[in-house]
Design an enzyme around this catalytic site. Structure first.
Site, PDB file in Angstrom:
ATOM      1  N   CYS A  74      -6.310   0.365  -4.926  1.00  0.00           N
ATOM      2  CA  CYS A  74      -6.352   1.688  -5.544  1.00  0.00           C
ATOM      3  C   CYS A  74      -7.669   1.831  -6.300  1.00  0.00           C
ATOM      4  CB  CYS A  74      -5.162   1.881  -6.482  1.00  0.00           C
ATOM      5  SG  CYS A  74      -3.599   2.122  -5.607  1.00  0.00           S
ATOM      6  N   HIS A 134      -2.381   5.324  -2.199  1.00  0.00           N
ATOM      7  CA  HIS A 134      -1.504   4.146  -2.157  1.00  0.00           C
ATOM      8  C   HIS A 134      -0.239   4.400  -1.343  1.00  0.00           C
ATOM      9  CE1 HIS A 134       0.040   0.319  -3.833  1.00  0.00           C
ATOM     10  NE2 HIS A 134       1.222   0.921  -3.863  1.00  0.00           N
ATOM     11  N   ASN A 174      -1.625  -5.695   9.315  1.00  0.00           N
ATOM     12  CA  ASN A 174      -0.246  -6.117   9.109  1.00  0.00           C
ATOM     13  C   ASN A 174       0.425  -5.082   8.222  1.00  0.00           C
ATOM     14  OD1 ASN A 174      -0.980  -8.498  10.395  1.00  0.00           O
ATOM     15  ND2 ASN A 174      -1.271  -9.617   8.497  1.00  0.00           N
ATOM     16  N   HIS A 185      -0.572  -1.234  -0.173  1.00  0.00           N
ATOM     17  CA  HIS A 185      -1.573  -0.195   0.082  1.00  0.00           C
ATOM     18  C   HIS A 185      -2.014  -0.267   1.548  1.00  0.00           C
ATOM     19  CE1 HIS A 185      -4.743   2.423  -1.901  1.00  0.00           C
ATOM     20  NE2 HIS A 185      -5.196   2.308  -0.663  1.00  0.00           N
ATOM     21  N   HIS A 187      -3.897  -0.874   4.607  1.00  0.00           N
ATOM     22  CA  HIS A 187      -5.154  -1.578   4.824  1.00  0.00           C
ATOM     23  C   HIS A 187      -5.035  -2.491   6.039  1.00  0.00           C
ATOM     24  CE1 HIS A 187      -2.818  -4.797   2.973  1.00  0.00           C
ATOM     25  NE2 HIS A 187      -3.756  -5.650   3.338  1.00  0.00           N
ATOM     26  N   GLN A 189      -7.490  -5.915   8.147  1.00  0.00           N
ATOM     27  CA  GLN A 189      -8.453  -6.984   7.925  1.00  0.00           C
ATOM     28  C   GLN A 189      -9.333  -7.156   9.154  1.00  0.00           C
ATOM     29  OE1 GLN A 189      -6.999 -10.573   5.756  1.00  0.00           O
ATOM     30  NE2 GLN A 189      -4.969  -9.676   6.052  1.00  0.00           N
TER      31      GLN A 189
END
Length: 354
Positions: A74, A134, A174, A185, A187, A189
């Protein structure tokens, strides 16, 4: 699509990049005063299979499901990895990386035994935050933001592929506590591996064998799936299907119609259609059981230096949810011998997703 990239540094020296849909960002300094990152990453080789196993003791202390007011993604919060007050898409070096070029060297073998090989875990791991909201998810973002995320993935794939020692780049997300996420949140990778992953190594071998018999493996698989009963949706440039030999109760592959080795090689029209189809697939997945589906969505890309004419870029999305109130746990045969058993016929899940 024009996306503006802005580079900055966090207080411990890690890099952060902003990908904005409008220009004009002046990054805010990171006020936390963090000590320099000291990663300890090493890669050991299983002498019986040749598979790499990465050992990273520092990751055991990584952030785990913090309350929303302590979310590191955030913007501008007290624990935030992203100092700016707002952003479209942000990328930063993982504070708890599996691979890092700054990791120290290690002896070439374990316990002095030549059969037990190991090496330093050089490479790079990045976190990609898809939005500063979020409560959002990739499925709920506007198509324009999904398109910005795709530009970000391609940018980072190109840059990580050029780093010394990186042999393959993997972009993935994931989602869901059932999958094992440590942050709610939205996201993903990106891993820059210092080796070619075992899964890709097997694909390379199968594709080379198929070519020796006169075929092109990914083209032939796509043609067979497009002619079968497991297509979920398709467009001018992409087809999404449940593979005939799906391992998971929910498994989707999304493949381009022409051979491209990675996200970097996609044309603007291919990226435009991908933004629409990918969001559509995620919404179908969430509608499957009437609740957000836990999943792993990963982009399989060709290695940096080998087999770029053999491995075609494709997405593999899978979920451990086998029913609205049941999860799939790997049985002993699966976790011990990698001999998969699927309780859900692929044709059935394809029909439900359609």
């Amino acid at each position: 699509m024009k996306v503006t990239r802005t580079r900055a540094r966090l207080s411990d020296g890690r890099e952060i990049l902003y990908f904005d849909e409008a220009p004009g960002r002046t990054p805010v300094p990171d006020p936390r005063g963090l000590p320099p990152v000291q990663p300890l990453c090493e890669v050991r080789r299983d002498p019986l299979t040749g598979d790499p196993v990465t050992v990273t003791a520092h990751r055991n202390a990584r952030t785990f499901l913090p309350p929303s007011d302590q979310c590191p993604l955030c913007p501008g919060g007290p624990a935030s990895e992203i100092p700016d007050a707002a952003y479209d898409v942000a990328v930063f070096e993982n504070r708890f990386p599996s691979f890092d070029a700054r990791t120290p060297g290690v002896p070439p073998v374990v316990d002095g035994a030549p059969v037990l090989r190991r090496a330093r875990g050089a490479g790079r791991c990045e976190v990609v935050s898809f939005t500063d909201d979020h409560a959002a998810s990739m499925a709920l973002l506007p198509v324009s933001r999904v398109r910005t995320v795709i530009e970000t993935w391609a940018d980072r794939t190109a840059e990580l592929s050029a780093l010394p020692g990186v042999e393959q780049v993997y972009v993935f997300e994931n989602r869901g506590v059932e999958i094992g996420v440590t942050l709610h949140h939205p996201h993903g990778q990106i891993y820059g591996y210092p080796f070619v992953t075992p899964r890709t190594g097997r694909m390379l071998a199968m594709a080379a064998r198929h070519r020796a018999s006169g075929g092109e493996l990914f083209a032939d698989v796509l043609a067979a799936e497009r002619a079968g009963a497991r297509v979920v949706t398709s467009g001018e440039h992409w087809t999404a299907f449940v593979p005939a030999a799906a391992r998971w109760p929910v498994e989707l592959h999304l493949m381009p119609h022409r051979h491209v080795p990675d996200l970097v090689a996609l044309t603007a029209p291919e990226r435009d259609e991908l933004a629409v189809l990918y969001r559509d697939l995620l919404r179908r997945c969430d509608a499957l059981h009437g609740a957000p589906l836990p999943y792993v969505a990963g982009w399989h890309q060709a290695p940096v230096g080998e087999g770029r004419d053999l491995v075609r870029l494709h997405l593999e999305l899978f979920s451990v949810r086998r029913a609205a109130d049941k999860l799939k746990y790997l049985a002993g045969s699966e976790s011990g011998m990698a001999a998969w058993i699927n309780d859900v016929p692929p044709e059935d899940i394809a029909a439900r997703l359609r």
